[in-house]
Design a protein around this motif. Structure first.
Motif, PDB file in Angstrom:
ATOM      1  N   ALA A  60      35.870  62.063  48.365  1.00 13.22           N
ATOM      2  CA  ALA A  60      36.637  61.567  47.159  1.00 13.22           C
ATOM      3  C   ALA A  60      37.838  62.679  46.767  1.00 13.22           C
ATOM      4  O   ALA A  60      37.802  63.553  46.927  1.00 13.22           O
ATOM      5  N   ALA A  61      38.786  61.969  46.018  1.00 10.84           N
ATOM      6  CA  ALA A  61      39.954  62.658  45.693  1.00 10.84           C
ATOM      7  C   ALA A  61      40.488  62.066  44.340  1.00 10.84           C
ATOM      8  O   ALA A  61      40.597  61.075  44.045  1.00 10.84           O
ATOM      9  N   TYR A  62      41.180  63.017  43.867  1.00 11.68           N
ATOM     10  CA  TYR A  62      42.036  62.634  42.623  1.00 11.68           C
ATOM     11  C   TYR A  62      43.602  63.502  42.836  1.00 11.68           C
ATOM     12  O   TYR A  62      43.625  64.344  43.695  1.00 11.68           O
ATOM     13  N   GLN A  63      44.284  63.080  41.926  1.00 10.14           N
ATOM     14  CA  GLN A  63      45.623  63.827  41.787  1.00 10.14           C
ATOM     15  C   GLN A  63      45.932  64.114  40.601  1.00 10.14           C
ATOM     16  O   GLN A  63      45.556  63.511  39.512  1.00 10.14           O
ATOM     17  N   PHE A  64      46.662  65.325  40.285  1.00 10.87           N
ATOM     18  CA  PHE A  64      46.702  66.035  39.117  1.00 10.87           C
ATOM     19  C   PHE A  64      48.236  66.469  38.884  1.00 10.87           C
ATOM     20  O   PHE A  64      48.769  67.100  39.621  1.00 10.87           O
ATOM     21  N   ILE A  65      48.682  66.130  37.552  1.00 11.34           N
ATOM     22  CA  ILE A  65      50.167  66.547  37.493  1.00 11.34           C
ATOM     23  C   ILE A  65      50.043  67.390  36.148  1.00 11.34           C
ATOM     24  O   ILE A  65      49.650  66.686  35.007  1.00 11.34           O
ATOM     25  N   LYS A  66      50.235  68.485  35.920  1.00 10.36           N
ATOM     26  CA  LYS A  66      50.141  69.342  34.678  1.00 10.36           C
ATOM     27  C   LYS A  66      50.880  69.055  33.716  1.00 10.36           C
ATOM     28  O   LYS A  66      52.114  68.681  33.896  1.00 10.36           O
ATOM     29  N   GLY A  67      50.653  68.789  32.598  1.00 15.66           N
ATOM     30  CA  GLY A  67      51.459  68.701  31.629  1.00 15.66           C
ATOM     31  C   GLY A  67      52.342  69.644  30.888  1.00 15.66           C
ATOM     32  O   GLY A  67      52.468  70.619  31.358  1.00 15.66           O
ATOM     33  N   SER A  92      39.136  55.231  52.295  1.00 15.07           N
ATOM     34  CA  SER A  92      39.218  56.757  52.991  1.00 15.07           C
ATOM     35  C   SER A  92      40.461  57.462  52.460  1.00 15.07           C
ATOM     36  O   SER A  92      41.524  57.185  52.281  1.00 15.07           O
ATOM     37  N   SER A  93      39.864  58.710  52.132  1.00 10.37           N
ATOM     38  CA  SER A  93      40.888  59.696  51.454  1.00 10.37           C
ATOM     39  C   SER A  93      41.801  60.184  52.645  1.00 10.37           C
ATOM     40  O   SER A  93      42.874  60.848  52.327  1.00 10.37           O
ATOM     41  N   LYS A  94      41.417  59.892  53.938  1.00 10.25           N
ATOM     42  CA  LYS A  94      42.138  60.399  55.101  1.00 10.25           C
ATOM     43  C   LYS A  94      43.534  59.798  54.867  1.00 10.25           C
ATOM     44  O   LYS A  94      44.717  59.922  55.660  1.00 10.25           O
ATOM     45  N   HIS A  95      43.680  58.717  54.414  1.00  7.63           N
ATOM     46  CA  HIS A  95      44.793  57.758  54.446  1.00  7.63           C
ATOM     47  C   HIS A  95      45.691  57.374  52.997  1.00  7.63           C
ATOM     48  O   HIS A  95      46.333  56.805  52.975  1.00  7.63           O
TER      49      HIS A  95
END
Length: 401
Positions: A52-59, A93-96
């Motif tokens: 599993a994956a997520y994306q993070f943008i710092k404030g 798929s997190s590969k894609h």
């Protein structure tokens, strides 16, 4: 002379290319995926077994104690065959999940609308917050809970939710000052299902609210044929993914032998404790296609794109459904927000056109309504009283014959 002319042409092309890239950069970020620690060992995996994956943008410095969390949408898979097909793109798929020119199904997430850091695109205060995109690759709105893989498919939505959430809690979310849980489409259904559960994970001092965007799909009870699409889909999803345990008990205890009805937000929101904002159109394109059928959907799409008159019989069906939709909204209360426009489309807050001028109800634009509601500046209960479909980009209503 020829060399100078060629240099001038190349310089012009370079300047144009840079301008395009700068414009694109204002809309799209290249944010790397973050994989929860030990995700694979914990079984927090996508349909194909990738982590599993997520994306993070710092404030910004002044916003690092505040979190905007967005649950990615992408429909559901209700059979082994459908789930298998999703493993070849980012929905399984997190590969894609990151752009790769060699694989057609790969994509980057477009950080449009409310998720963008550019003030011209996103005029809200939320652009200064930490922004999290919880990527969606389980096909069940993060409800699946099957121990062993089936046909090499992993139904682990629950574990994905828990693994990512626990990691974010350890990174500062637990003691955040303000948190806004949002989502679109299938991600909206997640928000409706898990809003109260998520709230309990946070500090008692955290200001927490939820927003659902383009996923308040209703159970069309007045017409069994209309009801069939979503009822059949949700029934199969809950069965295949073993989702019942992740559905709110306040709903499943009432539905008893039909727990899959609890995938309909209308049966969950009425008992919700946490304040929630419903952003939706009765003429949502996805609901229209599933509930009213392809003929109605493509007729509206043709009218919208080619500016042709919509046949009166089809418009009558749509207006009748609009009344069903309005009846399915929860009772109004001061803590909740409702913004019902008549836009033909699907989801708004994460798109590049979310703050177009036509996206207004009673002269209030959606992004301002959301901000005012979250920060307790205004109560929001806005419903477009005109019963016509709206082209919100062109700021006009579709005509009928």
């Amino acid at each position: 002379m020829a060399i100078a002319q060629n240099c001038h042409q190349w310089l012009s092309l370079l300047i144009c290319a840079l301008a395009v890239l700068q414009t694109r950069a204002a809309i799209i970020y290249r944010i790397p995926l973050t994989f929860p620690e030990n995700a694979t060992a914990m079984g927090a995996v996508c349909l194909d077994g990738s982590p599993a994956a997520y994306q993070f943008i710092k404030g910004a410095p002044e916003g690092q104690d505040n979190w905007l969390i967005y649950m990615e949408g992408g429909g559901w898979c209700q059979s082994i065959e459908e789930c298998k097909s999703r493993t070849f793109d980012h929905k399984g798929s997190s590969k894609h999940m990151m752009k790769n020119d060699f694989f057609k199904g790969d994509n980057d997430f477009m950080f449009g609308g409310m998720l963008n850091k550019n003030s011209k695109i996103n005029p809200t205060e939320f652009r200064k917050w930490n922004i999290i995109i919880m990527r969606y690759c389980d096909g069940s709105s993060f409800t699946g809970d099957v121990e062993q893989p089936v046909n090499n498919l992993y139904f682990r939505g629950k574990r994905i939710f828990e693994a990512i959430t626990n990691e974010l809690l350890s990174k500062g979310l637990k003691d955040a000052k303000q948190v806004f849980l949002t989502g679109g489409s299938a991600g909206e259904v997640f928000v409706a299902l898990h809003c109260d559960r998520f709230h309990k994970l946070l500090s008692n001092t955290t200001k927490f609210k939820c927003l659902t965007d383009g996923g308040y799909f209703i159970h069309a009870k007045k017409d069994p044929k209309q009801a069939q699409g979503f009822v059949s889909m949700f029934k199969d999803v809950v069965s295949l993914h073993n989702s019942t345990g992740m559905l709110p008990q306040t709903c499943t205890q009432k539905m008893k032998d039909k727990p899959y009805f609890c995938m309909f937000p209308q049966y969950v929101v009425r008992d919700m404790v946490t304040p929630i904002f419903i952003l939706m159109s009765p003429y949502d394109a996805y609901q229209m296609n599933i509930t009213l059928g392809h003929e109605v959907y493509f007729a509206v799409r043709k009218s919208y794109k080619e500016h042709v008159i919509l046949p009166t019989p089809i418009y009558d069906v749509l207006k009748g459904f609009r009344l069903q939709f309005l009846d399915a909204l929860p009772p109004s209360k001061p803590s909740n927000g409702i913004f019902i426009n008549n836009c033909f489309g699907h989801t708004e807050i994460a798109t590049t056109t979310w703050n177009v001028d036509g996206d207004r109800v009673n002269n209030v634009i959606d992004w301002m309504a959301i901000s005012d509601w979250y920060f307790d500046r205004n109560e929001i209960n806005l419903i477009d009283e005109i019963d016509l479909i709206k082209d919100c980009i062109a700021n006009g209503y579709l005509a009928s014959s």
